[in-house]
Enzyme design. Structure first.
Site, PDB file in Angstrom:
ATOM      1  N   ASN A   5      -1.074   7.163   6.798  1.00 29.24           N
ATOM      2  CA  ASN A   5      -0.481   5.976   7.252  1.00 29.24           C
ATOM      3  C   ASN A   5       1.330   6.796   6.768  1.00 29.24           C
ATOM      4  O   ASN A   5       2.565   5.365   6.373  1.00 29.24           O
ATOM      5  CB  ASN A   5      -0.233   4.545   6.992  1.00 29.24           C
ATOM      6  CG  ASN A   5       0.319   3.752   7.785  1.00 29.24           C
ATOM      7  OD1 ASN A   5       0.059   4.350   9.002  1.00 29.24           O
ATOM      8  ND2 ASN A   5      -0.066   3.087   6.996  1.00 29.24           N
TER       9      ASN A   5
ATOM     10  N   LYS B 110       0.636  -1.102  -0.259  1.00 28.33           N
ATOM     11  CA  LYS B 110      -0.173  -0.123  -0.104  1.00 28.33           C
ATOM     12  C   LYS B 110       0.892   0.874   0.292  1.00 28.33           C
ATOM     13  O   LYS B 110       0.275   1.916   0.181  1.00 28.33           O
ATOM     14  CB  LYS B 110      -1.629   0.147   0.858  1.00 28.33           C
ATOM     15  CG  LYS B 110      -0.594  -0.321   2.844  1.00 28.33           C
ATOM     16  CD  LYS B 110      -2.023  -0.413   3.654  1.00 28.33           C
ATOM     17  CE  LYS B 110      -0.989   0.000   5.207  1.00 28.33           C
ATOM     18  NZ  LYS B 110      -0.456  -2.113   5.423  1.00 28.33           N
TER      19      LYS B 110
ATOM     20  N   HIS C  37      -1.549  -8.660  11.998  1.00 30.11           N
ATOM     21  CA  HIS C  37      -1.476  -7.711  12.995  1.00 30.11           C
ATOM     22  C   HIS C  37      -2.627  -8.712  13.236  1.00 30.11           C
ATOM     23  O   HIS C  37      -3.524  -7.767  14.180  1.00 30.11           O
ATOM     24  CB  HIS C  37      -2.202  -6.878  12.495  1.00 30.11           C
ATOM     25  CG  HIS C  37      -1.429  -5.428  11.815  1.00 30.11           C
ATOM     26  ND1 HIS C  37       0.099  -5.356  12.210  1.00 30.11           N
ATOM     27  CD2 HIS C  37      -1.275  -5.332  10.204  1.00 30.11           C
ATOM     28  CE1 HIS C  37       0.279  -4.303  11.099  1.00 30.11           C
ATOM     29  NE2 HIS C  37       0.066  -4.293  10.327  1.00 30.11           N
TER      30      HIS C  37
END
Length: 445
Positions: free
Chosen positions: A158, A135, A204
């Site tokens: 981010n 990403k 995660h």
């Protein structure tokens, strides 16, 4: 900075005063909101106060900075419009989540505040990019193509600077936001004109109720979209393919563009976009820019001139005919896997804090590896997994691995740092690890 009259006179509690938290406090105070902000780091609290004074505004009531963190501070959240939380706060374990639920106060992040501010900004569009791997590259590539086309654009989320800390775009501009699952968790109303999902692989999972919970967090990006807005989704994994089906079945089939895996492309004119993973990143970026109405000539210029990202397939140097490549941002095996297929003969440096006890995702690239060099906490584990597949040296440190790889490599080979691990056993973050790799290469003389 980005401000909004929608926040004027309202009260916000802000937890976490790192970069995005500090920008959030400044934007809220500049919008004449009442802010109670705190962080367990005294230096962070002091720095934000100095920033507020430097903004030269009439602050009214001084924002409160408490010496204790939210674990210990028994604040009554019922007095607040929302609690603005750093994405780094684990909502499944931190008491702020139960406190907010008790008082019926929404937990949001700076991306949600940006979404709330959009109505008062000059006319613009937003591209949001998420996915487990790729990403950052795809976000930076889309931003670069838009910029190459002569359109005003901002990069945030981010990656890069906090979006609230940047100046608003003029009319016609495009905000390009990299969005982690944590940021999506804290966002309720971000209606992306173009939303991109690259892939979903296990990551995660300590923050979610299993892999399904993690995938559901990614899917929320499309649930916030209005019908008619573009949804670009990679379908190379079952979870992402299922999200594409669900978006189409929701009455938005015409909005969905599917990016299939394994598409052959001529990448020879894109020096910073080598390897099959970057072919998929490029396809997603092309689709996003086409959805924005950018012509193919401008898109091609952007692909050709894209400089790449630091620490992601970054070409550091060529010494004695050997190419040294920094892929420190590859922090899981799925992210490392495509890098192994980008070079015909490579010396692979891997290890750190393992997120999994398997390297099976990397197996398709094993045939390209001349020798592996393991480092860090996962070094013995990974050496055991790779023995019998390829020659392996347990080096322990990154510096030792670079020296060993340089000694063994022949002209035409590549030395690739692609750790398939987090960095926290030996380094502050993946950036510090990549910088150490560069320093070790430079020290070879």
């Amino acid at each position: 900075m980005i401000t909004s009259p929608a926040w004027r006179g309202k009260r916000f509690a802000v937890l976490g005063l790192a970069r995005s938290g500090a920008a959030t406090v400044r934007a809220l105070v500049a919008s004449e909101a009442e802010v109670l902000a705190w962080d367990s780091n005294e230096a962070a609290r002091a720095q934000v106060w100095e920033q507020l004074k430097a903004d030269r505004r009439d602050l009214g009531t001084e924002p409160g900075f408490q010496a204790k963190d939210w674990v210990a501070f028994p604040i009554d959240l019922s007095r607040f419009e929302a609690a603005v939380v750093s994405p780094g706060v684990p909502l499944n374990r931190h008491p702020v989540a139960s406190k907010a639920a008790h008082y019926g106060v929404p937990l949001i992040g700076d991306i949600e505040l940006f979404a709330q501010a959009r109505a008062d900004l000059p006319a613009h569009r937003v591209v949001g990019i998420t996915g487990t791997n790729g990403k950052s590259t795809t976000t930076a590539l889309i931003h670069h193509i838009i910029e190459t086309a002569g359109i005003s654009t901002r990069l945030g989320g981010n990656i890069g600077l906090p979006i609230l800390g940047q100046e608003p775009l003029p009319a016609g501009g495009v905000y390009v936001l990299e969005l982690s699952s944590y940021q999506i968790d804290l966002t309720r109303s971000l209606d992306c004109d173009v939303a991109v999902l690259l892939n979903i692989t296990p990551d995660h999972l300590d923050r979610y109720d299993g892999f399904e919970g993690y995938a559901a967090a990614k899917a929320r990006l499309f649930g916030m979209q209005t019908k008619g807005h573009a949804a670009i989704i990679g379908i190379g994994d079952a979870a992402s393919a299922n999200i594409a089906r669900q978006v189409a079945l929701s009455g938005r089939s015409e909005d969905v563009t599917r990016i299939a895996p394994g598409v052959c492309m001529d990448q020879s004119r894109w020096p910073a976009l080598q390897g099959p993973h970057n072919a998929q990143n490029a396809l997603a970026a092309i689709a996003a820019c086409e959805a924005l109405g950018i012509d193919r000539v401008a898109i091609d210029r952007g692909l050709e001139s894209f400089p790449g990202l630091p620490h992601r397939m970054e070409r550091i140097a060529t010494r004695n005919g050997v190419l040294f490549v920094n892929d420190s941002k590859a922090t899981n095996p799925e992210s490392t896997a495509p890098a192994l297929s980008a070079f015909p003969r490579l010396h692979w440096i891997l290890g750190g804090v393992a997120k999994t006890d398997s390297l099976e995702a990397c197996r398709p690239g094993f045939g390209h590896v001349v020798r592996a060099y393991t480092i860090g906490e996962a070094g013995p584990l990974f050496a055991g997994l790779l023995e019998g597949e390829m020659p392996v040296e347990q080096c322990g440190t990154l510096e030792a691995a670079v020296r060993a790889a340089a000694a063994n490599a022949q002209p035409g080979d590549a030395v690739l740092l692609s750790p398939a691990c987090a960095s926290f056993d030996q380094f502050r973050d993946f950036e510090a690890r990549g910088d150490a790799f560069r320093a070790a290469v430079e020290s070879l003389g």
